[in-house]
Design a protein around this motif. Sequence first.
Motif, PDB file in Angstrom:
ATOM      1  N   ILE A  88       0.838  -1.206   0.000  1.00 23.15           N
ATOM      2  CA  ILE A  88       0.000   0.000   0.000  1.00 23.15           C
ATOM      3  C   ILE A  88       0.867   1.247   0.000  1.00 23.15           C
ATOM      4  N   ALA A  92       1.003   3.900  -3.157  1.00 20.90           N
ATOM      5  CA  ALA A  92       0.251   5.135  -2.887  1.00 20.90           C
ATOM      6  C   ALA A  92       0.781   6.364  -3.627  1.00 20.90           C
ATOM      7  N   LEU A  96      -2.418   7.539  -5.832  1.00 19.02           N
ATOM      8  CA  LEU A  96      -3.163   8.687  -5.294  1.00 19.02           C
ATOM      9  C   LEU A  96      -3.160   9.903  -6.218  1.00 19.02           C
TER      10      LEU A  96
END
Length: 149
Positions: A88, A92, A96
Amino acid sequence: MPHRPAPCSNPSAHPTPAWCGWPCRISPKSRHEPTVGLPRYVAVGLLTGYAWLALAGLLWAGAGPVTGGSRYDATLHLVFLGCTMSMIFAHAPVILPAVLRRPLPYGPWLYAPLALPHTTLTIRVLVGDVLGVPAGWRWGGVGNVPAVR
């Protein structure tokens, strides 16, 4: 002809360590050693996730599946905190900005949230589960809470 179970239908024959070797071979870190910046951060996150998953697979394959005790605790946390959280954190900074349509500035400070779950997980598994020290298990678990929040 005798019935043969489908591959991976027997959890004790789960080839997790072998699955970890393939991504390491094609990983950006192993292909492009002198990377810097965000590619290096992503590579470090991916490779540490693969390492945690390989360690969990070795624990699982070493004596078969377990349903309790310190080896179960270590295996569970190595997969879900070590591997999953590392993946994760590694993905990210790439995902994101694409989803939020806003740039996410890279800085060396990104290594702090990546290092915190690895540090607390090492304390929990090495000191708490392997050495059997209840305080190490407890403090590693307490440190895991802010690591995932």
